[in-house]
Design a protein around this motif. Structure first.
Motif, PDB file in Angstrom:
ATOM      1  N   ASP A 147      -1.849 -32.093   5.865  1.00 51.26           N
ATOM      2  CA  ASP A 147      -1.117 -31.555   7.021  1.00 51.26           C
ATOM      3  C   ASP A 147       0.390 -31.772   6.869  1.00 51.26           C
ATOM      4  O   ASP A 147       1.188 -30.931   7.298  1.00 51.26           O
ATOM      5  N   ASP A 148       0.808 -32.899   6.252  1.00 51.23           N
ATOM      6  CA  ASP A 148       2.245 -33.109   6.003  1.00 51.23           C
ATOM      7  C   ASP A 148       2.770 -32.016   5.065  1.00 51.23           C
ATOM      8  O   ASP A 148       3.839 -31.443   5.289  1.00 51.23           O
ATOM      9  N   HIS A 149       2.011 -31.773   3.989  1.00 53.88           N
ATOM     10  CA  HIS A 149       2.441 -30.725   3.050  1.00 53.88           C
ATOM     11  C   HIS A 149       2.542 -29.370   3.773  1.00 53.88           C
ATOM     12  O   HIS A 149       3.486 -28.603   3.563  1.00 53.88           O
ATOM     13  N   ALA A 150       1.542 -29.085   4.611  1.00 46.27           N
ATOM     14  CA  ALA A 150       1.548 -27.793   5.313  1.00 46.27           C
ATOM     15  C   ALA A 150       2.699 -27.728   6.314  1.00 46.27           C
ATOM     16  O   ALA A 150       3.327 -26.670   6.494  1.00 46.27           O
TER      17      ALA A 150
ATOM     18  N   SER B  59      -4.665 -25.629   5.770  1.00 42.53           N
ATOM     19  CA  SER B  59      -4.084 -26.437   6.845  1.00 42.53           C
ATOM     20  C   SER B  59      -3.027 -25.638   7.607  1.00 42.53           C
ATOM     21  O   SER B  59      -2.962 -25.687   8.849  1.00 42.53           O
ATOM     22  N   LEU B  60      -2.216 -24.901   6.867  1.00 47.04           N
ATOM     23  CA  LEU B  60      -1.170 -24.087   7.517  1.00 47.04           C
ATOM     24  C   LEU B  60      -1.830 -23.086   8.476  1.00 47.04           C
ATOM     25  O   LEU B  60      -1.371 -22.889   9.599  1.00 47.04           O
ATOM     26  N   TYR B  61      -2.925 -22.479   8.012  1.00 45.06           N
ATOM     27  CA  TYR B  61      -3.627 -21.518   8.884  1.00 45.06           C
ATOM     28  C   TYR B  61      -4.144 -22.200  10.150  1.00 45.06           C
ATOM     29  O   TYR B  61      -4.031 -21.653  11.257  1.00 45.06           O
ATOM     30  N   GLN B  62      -4.677 -23.427   9.983  1.00 45.67           N
ATOM     31  CA  GLN B  62      -5.180 -24.169  11.159  1.00 45.67           C
ATOM     32  C   GLN B  62      -4.054 -24.459  12.149  1.00 45.67           C
ATOM     33  O   GLN B  62      -4.223 -24.347  13.355  1.00 45.67           O
ATOM     34  N   GLN B  63      -2.890 -24.854  11.591  1.00 36.56           N
ATOM     35  CA  GLN B  63      -1.772 -25.256  12.460  1.00 36.56           C
ATOM     36  C   GLN B  63      -1.048 -24.066  13.060  1.00 36.56           C
ATOM     37  O   GLN B  63      -0.608 -24.109  14.196  1.00 36.56           O
TER      38      GLN B  63
ATOM     39  N   LYS C  25     -13.888 -20.825  10.759  1.00 33.26           N
ATOM     40  CA  LYS C  25     -13.048 -20.296  11.853  1.00 33.26           C
ATOM     41  C   LYS C  25     -11.911 -19.427  11.330  1.00 33.26           C
ATOM     42  O   LYS C  25     -11.075 -18.975  12.116  1.00 33.26           O
ATOM     43  N   ILE C  26     -11.869 -19.223  10.016  1.00 37.99           N
ATOM     44  CA  ILE C  26     -10.784 -18.398   9.467  1.00 37.99           C
ATOM     45  C   ILE C  26     -11.041 -16.938   9.858  1.00 37.99           C
ATOM     46  O   ILE C  26     -12.120 -16.392   9.614  1.00 37.99           O
TER      47      ILE C  26
END
Ligand SMILES: O=C(O)CC1=CCC(=O)O1
Length: 269
Positions: A72-75, A104-108, A200-201
């Motif tokens: 998540d930090d990377h994203a 992760s980027l997609y989730q956030q 969930k994508i």
């Protein structure tokens, strides 16, 4: 060279092309590499797309930043970079840990994502045991000590010929990454699990894998594709874990066909 300050980390990036109105593709690299791995794909795409390349923290010319890291930090770094560059929506093409960052980027921030190109990656990569062993090895003996073993997973025997100067160059690329950034990214991969999130994508997604990938083998990548609603799955022949280096022409063709489909609804191949 271009640099941006994001999350207290200096991030090295490059923008190529950018004719008005062209779709944007953002490329996220694998563990132990910098954005030069995409060169032979980029030269084939430039002109038709706006392209964003960057070195994740702890790699290439980007800062190492504060340890430890999570995916998540990377994203969050990549989100900050896209905000800085005023990119509103893009195809995110992530290789290996870059694919975890994309998930992760997609989730956030699903609003930023037009489609996902998940290349030689999975919903979960490796086990805690294998990642902890790798972290211990590089912290105690340096990255140079693991180069030969890693190269067997990255590239096919045909590429790993001693007379292949590109092979020598990629050995250097891996060996010269900072140990702290490499080890912290191993820890981030160890702790990432997108098994639940994959279902969930809801954007067009393709999972691509080299047929001889020793890190995220074809069966694992196919399994990831099966978890993601309507995801496509493609294999690149005669490639290991880094098809953008070994088979850039074939990979570019798959990326182009997928983006055509995502933008214009071309029939499935
Ligand atoms: O270094 C490897 O084994 C390959 C790899 C795993 C995750 C990643 O980004 O690269």
């Amino acid at each position: 060279m271009q640099f941006a300050r994001v999350n207290d980390v200096t991030i090295h990036y490059q923008i190529i092309g950018g004719p008005a109105g062209k779709p944007v593709i953002v490329f996220a690299n694998s563990l132990g590499t910098d954005f030069r791995i995409w060169r032979d794909v980029i030269v084939r795409l430039a002109g038709d797309f706006k392209i964003v390349l960057y070195d994740k923290r702890g790699h290439g010319l980007s800062d190492i930043g504060q340890l430890p890291y999570s995916i998540d930090d990377h994203a969050s770094d990549l989100i900050g970079l896209l905000e800085t560059l005023e990119v509103e929506r893009a195809f995110i093409c992530g290789l290996s840990v870059g694919g975890l960052i994309a998930q992760s980027l997609y989730q956030q921030r699903p609003d930023l994502v037009r489609g996902l190109i998940l290349c030689d990656t999975a919903h979960k990569i490796g086990t805690a045991e294998t990642w902890n062993a790798r972290i211990e090895a590089v912290e105690n003996y340096g990255i140079g000590n693991i180069v030969d073993a890693v190269m067997e997973r990255w590239f096919t025997p045909a590429f790993r010929r001693p007379e292949n100067q590109a092979y020598a160059g990629y050995c250097n690329m891996l060996a010269r990454q900072p140990v702290e950034g490499y080890a912290a990214t191993c820890g981030a991969i160890r702790d990432a699990d997108f098994t639940e999130a994959a279902g969930k994508i809801a954007v067009p997604t393709i999972c691509i894998v080299g047929d001889q990938d020793g890190s995220t083998p074809p069966d694992l990548v196919r399994h990831t594709a099966n978890l993601i609603p309507n995801a496509r799955f493609e294999t690149i022949r005669d490639a290991g874990h880094i098809p953008c280096v070994e088979q850039p022409e074939a990979l570019t063709a798959v990326i182009r066909a997928f983006i055509d489909f995502a933008l214009h609804g071309e029939p499935s191949r």
